[in-house]
Write an enzyme that holds these catalytic residues in place. Structure first.
Site, PDB file in Angstrom:
ATOM      1  N   GLU A  65       1.575  35.575  27.710  1.00 16.76           N
ATOM      2  CA  GLU A  65       1.894  36.559  28.709  1.00 16.76           C
ATOM      3  C   GLU A  65       2.252  35.849  30.124  1.00 16.76           C
ATOM      4  OE1 GLU A  65       2.326  39.296  27.365  1.00 16.76           O
ATOM      5  OE2 GLU A  65       1.551  39.135  25.544  1.00 16.76           O
ATOM      6  N   HIS A 121       5.688  35.097  29.861  1.00 15.89           N
ATOM      7  CA  HIS A 121       6.951  36.268  30.000  1.00 15.89           C
ATOM      8  C   HIS A 121       6.985  36.360  31.580  1.00 15.89           C
ATOM      9  CE1 HIS A 121       7.585  38.137  26.205  1.00 15.89           C
ATOM     10  NE2 HIS A 121       6.228  38.135  25.799  1.00 15.89           N
ATOM     11  N   CYS A 161       5.600  38.130  18.983  1.00 12.84           N
ATOM     12  CA  CYS A 161       5.812  38.650  20.326  1.00 12.84           C
ATOM     13  C   CYS A 161       6.623  40.293  20.089  1.00 12.84           C
ATOM     14  CB  CYS A 161       6.921  37.916  21.000  1.00 12.84           C
ATOM     15  SG  CYS A 161       7.193  38.616  22.626  1.00 12.84           S
ATOM     16  N   GLN A 166       8.733  43.250  29.876  1.00 13.91           N
ATOM     17  CA  GLN A 166       8.922  43.507  28.490  1.00 13.91           C
ATOM     18  C   GLN A 166       9.264  45.105  28.536  1.00 13.91           C
ATOM     19  OE1 GLN A 166       5.222  41.629  26.357  1.00 13.91           O
ATOM     20  NE2 GLN A 166       7.067  41.677  24.821  1.00 13.91           N
TER      21      GLN A 166
END
Ligand code: NI
Length: 169
Positions: free
Chosen positions: A135, A138, A92, A50
């Site tokens: 997570e 991700h 998010c 991210q």
């Protein structure tokens, strides 16, 4: 050095992250930067992709910095048990302003290294199980919208497209 949190549309969010080879001072600096970025955005979790770093690292703090000891740092996380199912609202930091109901495990266990490179286990139910699954996703280039059914997914994506066209994304 401070990198912005990437929003959906950024290629780095869609790549699978690679394992950390050793928990060096550089990796610890990355963790610290991620924690600062998460708290600055009042988030409860953030994964390295991210902020554009393709490493298997995420941080979770369900109190978003309000409770001492609530921070969990997971480097090279691996799944333990997952069981049950929960349906709750989820958002998010890479899709600011949006949320949707997402199916997640009711309990999830992750084995990982902490900021000091020591092995630890996070065994979470409810919101923690949800955060761990979010997570971990991700790190595989998966966003929660990918787990929505067609209609709720296209509603969110169409609104983002419009914001993008208007220069507001
Ligand atoms: Ni996220």
């Amino acid at each position: 050095m401070s990198r912005p949190v990437l929003k959906i549309g950024a290629a780095a969010l869609r790549a699978a992250a690679r394992p950390v080879e050793a928990v060096t001072a550089e990796v610890q600096a990355l963790v610290d930067e991620m924690v600062a970025a998460m708290y600055a955005e009042r988030g409860i979790g953030l994964a390295a992709p991210q902020i554009g770093v393709g490493l298997r690292v995420f941080v979770v703090d369900l109190s978003s910095g309000r409770e001492a000891g609530a921070l969990r740092v997971c480097i090279n996380p691996e799944w333990g048990e997952r069981d049950g199912m929960q349906l709750e609202e989820e958002g998010c930091l890479s899709l600011p302003g949006f949320s949707a109901t997402v199916a997640r495990p009711a309990r999830a266990v992750v084995h990982a290294l902490d900021r000091e490179g020591a092995r630890h286990t996070v065994d979470g139910t409810g919101l923690m199980a949800r955060a761990l699954q979010h997570e971990m996703d991700h790190l595989e280039g998966t966003l929660y919208v990918d787990r929505l059914r067609g209609l709720s997914r296209s509603m969110i994506l169409n609104r983002i497209k419009k914001l993008d066209r208007d220069g507001k994304w």
